[in-house]
Motif scaffolding. Sequence first.
Motif, PDB file in Angstrom:
ATOM      1  N   GLY A  40      32.968  33.685  33.431  1.00  0.00           N
ATOM      2  CA  GLY A  40      33.390  32.573  34.280  1.00  0.00           C
ATOM      3  C   GLY A  40      34.840  32.616  34.697  1.00  0.00           C
ATOM      4  O   GLY A  40      35.273  31.806  35.528  1.00  0.00           O
ATOM      5  N   ASP A  41      35.622  33.553  34.146  1.00  0.00           N
ATOM      6  CA  ASP A  41      37.037  33.652  34.511  1.00  0.00           C
ATOM      7  C   ASP A  41      37.210  34.188  35.926  1.00  0.00           C
ATOM      8  O   ASP A  41      36.348  34.899  36.459  1.00  0.00           O
ATOM      9  N   ASN A  42      38.366  33.860  36.508  1.00  0.00           N
ATOM     10  CA  ASN A  42      38.789  34.405  37.792  1.00  0.00           C
ATOM     11  C   ASN A  42      39.934  35.380  37.539  1.00  0.00           C
ATOM     12  O   ASN A  42      40.976  34.988  37.021  1.00  0.00           O
ATOM     13  N   VAL A  43      39.744  36.648  37.896  1.00  0.00           N
ATOM     14  CA  VAL A  43      40.752  37.661  37.649  1.00  0.00           C
ATOM     15  C   VAL A  43      41.154  38.302  38.970  1.00  0.00           C
ATOM     16  O   VAL A  43      40.319  38.535  39.839  1.00  0.00           O
ATOM     17  N   VAL A  44      42.450  38.556  39.120  1.00  0.00           N
ATOM     18  CA  VAL A  44      42.992  39.154  40.346  1.00  0.00           C
ATOM     19  C   VAL A  44      43.634  40.484  40.005  1.00  0.00           C
ATOM     20  O   VAL A  44      44.427  40.575  39.058  1.00  0.00           O
ATOM     21  N   GLY A  51      39.346  49.979  44.329  1.00  0.00           N
ATOM     22  CA  GLY A  51      38.490  49.106  43.533  1.00  0.00           C
ATOM     23  C   GLY A  51      37.882  49.725  42.294  1.00  0.00           C
ATOM     24  O   GLY A  51      36.886  49.212  41.772  1.00  0.00           O
ATOM     25  N   THR A  52      38.479  50.788  41.769  1.00  0.00           N
ATOM     26  CA  THR A  52      37.878  51.458  40.617  1.00  0.00           C
ATOM     27  C   THR A  52      37.940  50.625  39.345  1.00  0.00           C
ATOM     28  O   THR A  52      37.164  50.863  38.407  1.00  0.00           O
ATOM     29  N   ASN A  53      38.826  49.644  39.283  1.00  0.00           N
ATOM     30  CA  ASN A  53      38.853  48.750  38.117  1.00  0.00           C
ATOM     31  C   ASN A  53      37.821  47.626  38.216  1.00  0.00           C
ATOM     32  O   ASN A  53      37.497  46.991  37.209  1.00  0.00           O
ATOM     33  N   VAL A  54      37.344  47.364  39.409  1.00  0.00           N
ATOM     34  CA  VAL A  54      36.501  46.189  39.641  1.00  0.00           C
ATOM     35  C   VAL A  54      35.261  46.144  38.749  1.00  0.00           C
ATOM     36  O   VAL A  54      34.954  45.096  38.164  1.00  0.00           O
ATOM     37  N   PRO A  55      34.489  47.227  38.591  1.00  0.00           N
ATOM     38  CA  PRO A  55      33.309  47.135  37.729  1.00  0.00           C
ATOM     39  C   PRO A  55      33.639  46.732  36.293  1.00  0.00           C
ATOM     40  O   PRO A  55      32.869  45.998  35.654  1.00  0.00           O
ATOM     41  N   HIS A  56      34.776  47.182  35.798  1.00  0.00           N
ATOM     42  CA  HIS A  56      35.181  46.854  34.431  1.00  0.00           C
ATOM     43  C   HIS A  56      35.565  45.378  34.309  1.00  0.00           C
ATOM     44  O   HIS A  56      35.287  44.737  33.294  1.00  0.00           O
ATOM     45  N   LEU A  57      36.182  44.849  35.354  1.00  0.00           N
ATOM     46  CA  LEU A  57      36.557  43.439  35.353  1.00  0.00           C
ATOM     47  C   LEU A  57      35.331  42.554  35.553  1.00  0.00           C
ATOM     48  O   LEU A  57      35.160  41.538  34.866  1.00  0.00           O
ATOM     49  N   ARG A  58      34.474  42.944  36.486  1.00  0.00           N
ATOM     50  CA  ARG A  58      33.284  42.149  36.785  1.00  0.00           C
ATOM     51  C   ARG A  58      32.360  42.062  35.572  1.00  0.00           C
ATOM     52  O   ARG A  58      31.747  41.017  35.317  1.00  0.00           O
ATOM     53  N   GLU A  59      32.252  43.141  34.827  1.00  0.00           N
ATOM     54  CA  GLU A  59      31.410  43.149  33.634  1.00  0.00           C
ATOM     55  C   GLU A  59      31.855  42.078  32.637  1.00  0.00           C
ATOM     56  O   GLU A  59      31.024  41.443  31.973  1.00  0.00           O
ATOM     57  N   ARG A  60      33.165  41.842  32.569  1.00  0.00           N
ATOM     58  CA  ARG A  60      33.700  40.917  31.586  1.00  0.00           C
ATOM     59  C   ARG A  60      33.648  39.467  32.042  1.00  0.00           C
ATOM     60  O   ARG A  60      33.542  38.561  31.214  1.00  0.00           O
ATOM     61  N   VAL A  61      33.769  39.203  33.335  1.00  0.00           N
ATOM     62  CA  VAL A  61      33.737  37.811  33.805  1.00  0.00           C
ATOM     63  C   VAL A  61      32.319  37.355  34.132  1.00  0.00           C
ATOM     64  O   VAL A  61      32.072  36.152  34.258  1.00  0.00           O
ATOM     65  N   GLY A  62      31.388  38.296  34.287  1.00  0.00           N
ATOM     66  CA  GLY A  62      29.992  37.947  34.526  1.00  0.00           C
ATOM     67  C   GLY A  62      29.742  37.379  35.911  1.00  0.00           C
ATOM     68  O   GLY A  62      30.660  37.225  36.725  1.00  0.00           O
ATOM     69  N   PRO A  63      28.494  37.027  36.178  1.00  0.00           N
ATOM     70  CA  PRO A  63      28.129  36.537  37.516  1.00  0.00           C
ATOM     71  C   PRO A  63      28.752  35.189  37.863  1.00  0.00           C
ATOM     72  O   PRO A  63      28.850  34.841  39.044  1.00  0.00           O
ATOM     73  N   SER A  64      29.176  34.434  36.844  1.00  0.00           N
ATOM     74  CA  SER A  64      29.792  33.134  37.112  1.00  0.00           C
ATOM     75  C   SER A  64      31.296  33.243  37.342  1.00  0.00           C
ATOM     76  O   SER A  64      31.945  32.260  37.711  1.00  0.00           O
ATOM     77  N   GLY A  65      31.864  34.431  37.133  1.00  0.00           N
ATOM     78  CA  GLY A  65      33.290  34.635  37.354  1.00  0.00           C
ATOM     79  C   GLY A  65      33.574  35.188  38.728  1.00  0.00           C
ATOM     80  O   GLY A  65      32.678  35.319  39.570  1.00  0.00           O
ATOM     81  N   ARG A  66      34.836  35.526  38.962  1.00  0.00           N
ATOM     82  CA  ARG A  66      35.224  36.058  40.264  1.00  0.00           C
ATOM     83  C   ARG A  66      36.292  37.126  40.083  1.00  0.00           C
ATOM     84  O   ARG A  66      37.207  36.968  39.262  1.00  0.00           O
ATOM     85  N   VAL A  67      36.156  38.210  40.843  1.00  0.00           N
ATOM     86  CA  VAL A  67      37.146  39.284  40.856  1.00  0.00           C
ATOM     87  C   VAL A  67      37.719  39.378  42.262  1.00  0.00           C
ATOM     88  O   VAL A  67      36.969  39.518  43.235  1.00  0.00           O
ATOM     89  N   VAL A  68      39.036  39.298  42.365  1.00  0.00           N
ATOM     90  CA  VAL A  68      39.719  39.407  43.658  1.00  0.00           C
ATOM     91  C   VAL A  68      40.612  40.641  43.620  1.00  0.00           C
ATOM     92  O   VAL A  68      41.444  40.795  42.722  1.00  0.00           O
ATOM     93  N   GLY A  69      40.423  41.536  44.584  1.00  0.00           N
ATOM     94  CA  GLY A  69      41.265  42.710  44.704  1.00  0.00           C
ATOM     95  C   GLY A  69      42.189  42.587  45.894  1.00  0.00           C
ATOM     96  O   GLY A  69      41.734  42.337  47.012  1.00  0.00           O
TER      97      GLY A  69
END
Length: 216
Positions: A40-44, A51-69
Amino acid sequence: MTDAQSFYGRWAQVYDWLASAPGVASWRDRTADALALAPGDNVVEMGCGTGTNVPHLRERVGPSGRVVGIDVTREMLERAREQSARTGESVHYVQADAARPPVREADAVLATFVAGIFEDPAAAVDAWCDSVVPGGRVALLNFQRSPSALAAPLNLAFEGFVRLSAPGTRLSRRSHASAFERRVAAARERLTERTVDRRYDTFAGGFLGLLSGTVT
């Protein structure tokens, strides 16, 4: 268009190949872990590149979180959007200057391999810390010379690496590496001033340094 935009725009595909090289994923996992993300976290990510870090960040915040690059180079973001593993409903890419990010109230901020290219790295770190809610984490991952005596031959290649990876930054003609290291040091010093519960790790034979902390 800045020198950095022109450089990374031309070399976006090669950059992506290098950033996805075997063994690099473990670095990215350790860096993502330093942010202590929760579902559920929002990470920037500042200066997200392809975007090579994005999968690692998305895995941790889950579908309820958000990743902004955030990245200033259009070609880098286009490359990121072409990769299915780096896209999704919870992933958003923004073309903007990472030193002046158009975001607020993030739970965490990540910056990998970018602190050394800014004219004023301390100001960039201030902007990143200001983008995070109190209690959020900020992590900086950077290349550096290894203190290991066994790494001396590879340290000789550090100057050439910096010349290729930090375009358009008005680095000293006398020593690009020294100027690059001063900027990284300035970014780390400012993050130290702005955070508590800090952690510093080195890996890849000492050639990578990861500093993270909690914004007060």
